[in-house]
Design an enzyme around this catalytic site. Structure first.
Site, PDB file in Angstrom:
ATOM      1  NE  ARG A 144     -12.991   3.343   6.740  1.00  0.00           N
ATOM      2  CZ  ARG A 144     -11.851   2.983   6.158  1.00  0.00           C
ATOM      3  NH1 ARG A 144     -10.858   3.835   6.055  1.00  0.00           N
ATOM      4  NH2 ARG A 144     -11.702   1.746   5.697  1.00  0.00           N
TER       5      ARG A 144
ATOM      6  CG  ASP B 149     -14.481  -0.867   6.471  1.00  0.00           C
ATOM      7  OD1 ASP B 149     -14.794   0.339   6.426  1.00  0.00           O
ATOM      8  OD2 ASP B 149     -13.362  -1.294   6.108  1.00  0.00           O
TER       9      ASP B 149
ATOM     10  CE1 TYR C 179      -7.144   4.023  -1.670  1.00  0.00           C
ATOM     11  CE2 TYR C 179      -6.768   1.724  -2.220  1.00  0.00           C
ATOM     12  CZ  TYR C 179      -6.859   2.736  -1.289  1.00  0.00           C
ATOM     13  OH  TYR C 179      -6.670   2.455   0.051  1.00  0.00           O
TER      14      TYR C 179
ATOM     15  CG  ASN D  67      -7.675   1.650   8.344  1.00  0.00           C
ATOM     16  OD1 ASN D  67      -6.703   2.105   8.923  1.00  0.00           O
ATOM     17  ND2 ASN D  67      -7.726   1.505   7.028  1.00  0.00           N
TER      18      ASN D  67
ATOM     19  CB  SER E  88      -5.725  -1.294  -0.046  1.00  0.00           C
ATOM     20  OG  SER E  88      -5.349  -0.073   0.547  1.00  0.00           O
TER      21      SER E  88
ATOM     22  CD  GLU F 100      -2.661  -1.349   2.496  1.00  0.00           C
ATOM     23  OE1 GLU F 100      -3.650  -0.620   2.689  1.00  0.00           O
ATOM     24  OE2 GLU F 100      -2.257  -2.189   3.320  1.00  0.00           O
TER      25      GLU F 100
ATOM     26  N   GLY G 216      -7.330   6.241   5.470  1.00  0.00           N
ATOM     27  CA  GLY G 216      -6.864   7.064   4.363  1.00  0.00           C
ATOM     28  C   GLY G 216      -7.058   8.546   4.647  1.00  0.00           C
TER      29      GLY G 216
ATOM     30  CD  GLU H 133     -10.835  -4.882   7.215  1.00  0.00           C
ATOM     31  OE1 GLU H 133      -9.869  -4.160   6.929  1.00  0.00           O
ATOM     32  OE2 GLU H 133     -11.058  -5.992   6.675  1.00  0.00           O
TER      33      GLU H 133
END
Length: 303
Positions: free
Chosen positions: A248, A250, A209, A265, A141, A13, A269, A263
């Site tokens: 963050r 999901d 992305y 993070n 990602s 990443e 980003g 999960e």
């Protein structure tokens, strides 16, 4: 302040990290900080000495090093404050199987899962009902992820993960809407709904992305009761993992209203169009103001 901006690294990443770092650098300059860019891939052996001479480190790394807590551990040794989670919490959140155990222990739904190591190998029988996701146990990602719908495709999906030198997290596919929830300080941010582009099975790297990637709607057009449920669950997960500053998560929400946390993070980003900055913008933070707030929270927790 003298701020080290740490980005790049040697994970898959790397490019995502460097892209975000350019925007963060502009914000740090706008805030009047003296900024030194540091790439661990180029000069890791000097991180400790450089950090000892800095007032703050802003970390924008994805994968390892960065989300595994290694950089944070070195910064702690240097006495240099930084934003976000510390070493132990970072590693716990990065490891999907370990974090799922924490979710379950705290009453948070997560899809049924199975961890398969390279030692067990590709012939390990699948214990879950198809379809399943197969993904690296550590990483982000959506790199290395497969959606397996047929039993005969399962060994190849494991091989894909093992080629990345990773254990494989196998997870039951839950049909529903994908929603993400950010935490800033002690507050849950508005939800964002993620709809993969037509022809995609899931929110993969290209959806995240590419210019024509997934549609991301903020605030998510869902029932307020569902919003509160996910925000409350995210606050519990954030605290249970020992996270600080921001994170963050999901989620999947099924048509009957069940929610599942996939999960969390710890280094989301950080471009102006990334998910957490977009949610923060909805409650009044410009991108530069968000960077300033993350620095304030990092200094408050570690100054």
């Amino acid at each position: 302040m003298h701020v080290i901006l740490i980005a790049g690294g040697w994970s898959d990443e790397r490019d995502v990290s460097l892209s975000g770092a350019r925007k963060i650098r502009s914000a740090l300059d706008e805030l009047g900080h003296d900024v030194t860019f540091f790439d661990p891939a180029d000069d890791f052996r000097n991180l400790l000495s450089i950090a000892k001479g800095a007032d703050f480190a802003f970390i924008n790394l994805h994968g390892t090093p960065g989300e595994d807590g290694l950089i944070q551990a070195v910064l702690d040794k240097a006495g240099c404050p930084y934003q976000g989670a510390g070493p132990a919490a970072s590693y716990l959140a990065l490891n999907k199987a370990a974090s799922k155990e924490v979710f379950e222990a705290n009453g948070i739904n997560t899809p049924e899962w199975q961890l398969i190591t390279p030692t067990q190998g590709r012939e390990t029988p699948l214990e879950l009902s198809l379809p399943v996701f197969v993904k690296p146990d550590k990483g982000g990602s959506s790199l290395g992820m497969s959606l397996v719908k047929r039993a005969e495709d399962f060994p190849a999906a494991l091989d894909k993960v093992f080629a990345m030198c990773q254990s494989a997290l196998v997870e039951t596919f839950i049909p529903g809407v994908e929603l993400t929830c950010g935490i800033l300080g002690n507050e849950a941010l508005p939800l964002i709904m993620i709809t993969p582009r037509v022809g995609s099975d899931f929110f993969d790297y290209e959806n995240k992305y590419a210019a024509d990637g997934a549609e991301e709607i903020c605030p998510a057009p869902v029932d307020e009761g569902l919003v509160r449920t996910i925000q409350e669950q995210m606050l519990v997960a954030h605290a249970a993992l020992g996270l600080t500053g921001y994170s963050r998560g999901d989620f999947i929400a099924t048509p009957d209203g069940e929610t599942y946390l996939l999960e969390v993070n710890t280094l989301p980003g950080m471009t102006p169009t990334s998910l957490l900055p977009r949610a923060a913008a909805h409650v009044g933070y410009s991108f530069t103001e968000l960077i300033a707030e993350l620095i304030r929270l990092g200094l408050e927790g570690r100054g």
